[in-house]
Design an enzyme around this catalytic site. Sequence first.
Site, PDB file in Angstrom:
ATOM      1  N   TYR A 156      12.121  64.802 -41.574  1.00 43.84           N
ATOM      2  CA  TYR A 156      11.969  63.630 -40.345  1.00 43.84           C
ATOM      3  C   TYR A 156      12.480  62.441 -41.027  1.00 43.84           C
ATOM      4  CZ  TYR A 156      10.235  60.176 -37.249  1.00 43.84           C
ATOM      5  OH  TYR A 156       9.981  59.081 -36.338  1.00 43.84           O
ATOM      6  N   SER A 189      25.512  50.189   5.717  1.00 43.03           N
ATOM      7  CA  SER A 189      26.200  49.191   5.190  1.00 43.03           C
ATOM      8  C   SER A 189      25.683  47.836   5.397  1.00 43.03           C
ATOM      9  CB  SER A 189      27.776  49.204   5.518  1.00 43.03           C
ATOM     10  OG  SER A 189      28.420  47.988   5.607  1.00 43.03           O
ATOM     11  N   LYS A 240      28.473  52.159   9.690  1.00 40.61           N
ATOM     12  CA  LYS A 240      28.485  53.031   8.588  1.00 40.61           C
ATOM     13  C   LYS A 240      27.255  53.941   8.343  1.00 40.61           C
ATOM     14  CE  LYS A 240      31.327  53.337   5.737  1.00 40.61           C
ATOM     15  NZ  LYS A 240      31.631  52.408   4.503  1.00 40.61           N
ATOM     16  N   HIS A 261      43.184  74.092  -4.111  1.00 35.57           N
ATOM     17  CA  HIS A 261      43.918  72.909  -4.322  1.00 35.57           C
ATOM     18  C   HIS A 261      43.576  71.763  -3.267  1.00 35.57           C
ATOM     19  CE1 HIS A 261      46.645  75.021  -7.018  1.00 35.57           C
ATOM     20  NE2 HIS A 261      46.416  76.011  -6.313  1.00 35.57           N
ATOM     21  N   SER A 282       7.897  52.244 -30.471  1.00 31.67           N
ATOM     22  CA  SER A 282       8.273  53.222 -29.417  1.00 31.67           C
ATOM     23  C   SER A 282       7.630  53.350 -28.135  1.00 31.67           C
ATOM     24  CB  SER A 282       8.753  54.516 -29.923  1.00 31.67           C
ATOM     25  OG  SER A 282       7.482  55.055 -30.743  1.00 31.67           O
ATOM     26  N   GLN A 285      13.188  59.158 -33.591  1.00 38.67           N
ATOM     27  CA  GLN A 285      12.249  58.410 -32.443  1.00 38.67           C
ATOM     28  C   GLN A 285      13.416  58.147 -31.314  1.00 38.67           C
ATOM     29  OE1 GLN A 285       9.103  55.401 -33.574  1.00 38.67           O
ATOM     30  NE2 GLN A 285      10.677  53.751 -32.534  1.00 38.67           N
ATOM     31  N   GLU A 315      26.565  60.633  -3.510  1.00 37.59           N
ATOM     32  CA  GLU A 315      27.323  59.923  -4.620  1.00 37.59           C
ATOM     33  C   GLU A 315      26.369  59.694  -5.729  1.00 37.59           C
ATOM     34  OE1 GLU A 315      29.538  56.706  -2.255  1.00 37.59           O
ATOM     35  OE2 GLU A 315      28.289  57.543  -0.882  1.00 37.59           O
ATOM     36  N   LYS A 328      13.882  60.227 -27.386  1.00 37.13           N
ATOM     37  CA  LYS A 328      12.948  60.315 -26.182  1.00 37.13           C
ATOM     38  C   LYS A 328      13.697  59.689 -24.917  1.00 37.13           C
ATOM     39  CE  LYS A 328       9.132  60.504 -29.095  1.00 37.13           C
ATOM     40  NZ  LYS A 328      10.055  60.084 -30.033  1.00 37.13           N
TER      41      LYS A 328
HETATM   42  N1  ARG Z   1       7.336  57.284 -33.031  1.00 34.85           N
HETATM   43  C1  ARG Z   1       7.709  58.091 -34.149  1.00 34.85           C
HETATM   44  C2  ARG Z   1       8.816  58.874 -33.297  1.00 34.85           C
HETATM   45  O1  ARG Z   1       8.522  59.136 -32.246  1.00 34.85           O
HETATM   46  C3  ARG Z   1       6.584  59.215 -34.428  1.00 34.85           C
HETATM   47  C4  ARG Z   1       6.736  59.648 -35.756  1.00 34.85           C
HETATM   48  C5  ARG Z   1       6.740  58.564 -36.751  1.00 34.85           C
HETATM   49  N2  ARG Z   1       6.795  59.312 -37.999  1.00 34.85           N
HETATM   50  C6  ARG Z   1       6.921  58.259 -39.100  1.00 34.85           C
HETATM   51  N3  ARG Z   1       7.134  59.064 -40.365  1.00 34.85           N
HETATM   52  N4  ARG Z   1       7.012  57.278 -39.185  1.00 34.85           N
HETATM   53  O2  ARG Z   1       9.524  59.658 -34.033  1.00 34.85           O
END
Ligand code: ARG
Length: 458
Positions: free
Chosen positions: A318, A278, A284, A157, A24, A323, A291, A326
């Site tokens: 978890y 344009s 234009k 309207h 990640s 992950q 937009e 993000k």
């Molecule tokens: N890169 C992971 C995330 O964004 C960090 C946490 C990873 N935890 C694990 N138990 N593998 O969620």
Amino acid sequence: MSDALWGGRFESSMDELVEKFNQSIDVDQTLFYEDIEGSIAHVTMLGDCKIISNDEAKQIILGLLELKTAYQNGEITFTSKYEDIHLNIEHLLTERIGAVAGKLHTGRSRNDQVATDMHLYTYKKVKIMIDALNLLQQSIITSAEQNIDVIIPGYTHLQRAQPILFAHHIMTYFWMLQRDKERLTESLSRINMSPLGSGALAGTTYPINQQQTADHLKFEQIYPNSIDAVSDRDYILETMSNINLIMMHLSRFSEEIILWCSHEFNYITLSDAYSTGSSIMPQKKNPDMAELVRGKSGTVAGNYIGMLMTLKSLPLAYNKDLQEDKKSFFDSLETCIDSLTIFSGMIDTMTVNKNHIKMTIEQDFSNATELADYLVGFGIPFREAHALTGKLVGECIKENIFLKDVSLDKYRAIHPEITQEIYSILQPKAAVERRTNFNGTSTKSVLAQIKQGKSKLT
Ligand code: ARG
């Protein structure tokens, strides 16, 4: 043995595609500063609680600060070999200060670490969003004040309905953004919570001081439940929901800007700095920013649904699914902040085409309600006054004239007591100024509204 930081029990290393799929770092390197901040708070506490020696804590903190400087100087490269921002930083730290770096992760898991980073990051970005909302509100107030004498047709309207002040119309967006600002402000207490010390999910056996790390990172409170702390992403979804409302508001505003700068409306002219041309049609000048904001409001709506789907049905605590919280979140935050900032500049630099608007407001039937209300003054029931006015409007359309062009004789045929006064009654300005109720469109009411709006600016 695998050479991953967690590789103890693994006999061979990862498949190449698995490594690419699992990493990640290309997204979460955005959290670099928050990760350093969280680690410094954690390691300071470890030293103070004698879980590691003060000297070890000092070495680690110095190493982290050096990494920060190196990052600012562009001297750091991350690698997907170390999966995410947390393991990359730990690896870089080990390269710099040696084996003592391995003590940083004492009494901590990546699960509470990443949650801490995300809380810190979200808090910072929401504060920036609140400031950006405030800036746009300021631009709206300035435009309302500068154009306080401009009367436009109000629409329902998308048909001309009744004359209103341009300032009254544009202030509507001020109040939408005010609600957005309040929603974001109210959400801060839920964002500003510390998960640090929750460990993987169950807490920790080390004698840590969670209040110290929470205070260090300026968190208002600590999650009462360690499992909730590492699995909660509600504050992300809540922020994305708030972003959706903001972007939906900007999208409505965009739509009007786009209409207003068309040849057909010609109510405003955007500055060159906020327009594009344009490649084929030399004449234009396109309102691309409005937009794009309108278009991106769709993208952030999709981001929100994506996040909701990622979270639904997840068992505690978890799971790696998290992950995925993000990429789309960072995208929505950036889109929203940029859209607000661009909008503010676009409003600051646009020209309201006062002369054209003045000409067009004289040439419509948006004063028809004025005639009906005037007839009510002679004791005619409103329904009947409505019908009489409607009939007259129909005749005017056939003759290609407006109510102001109808002769006094013709008005007197409707009611004998009608006088010359009708022509001043019908004027758009008079129609506006009669609406003196608290939230009406008269200049007096709108100036009071603007004053009330100013008290909401920070
Ligand atoms: N890169 C992971 C995330 O964004 C960090 C946490 C990873 N935890 C694990 N138990 N593998 O969620």
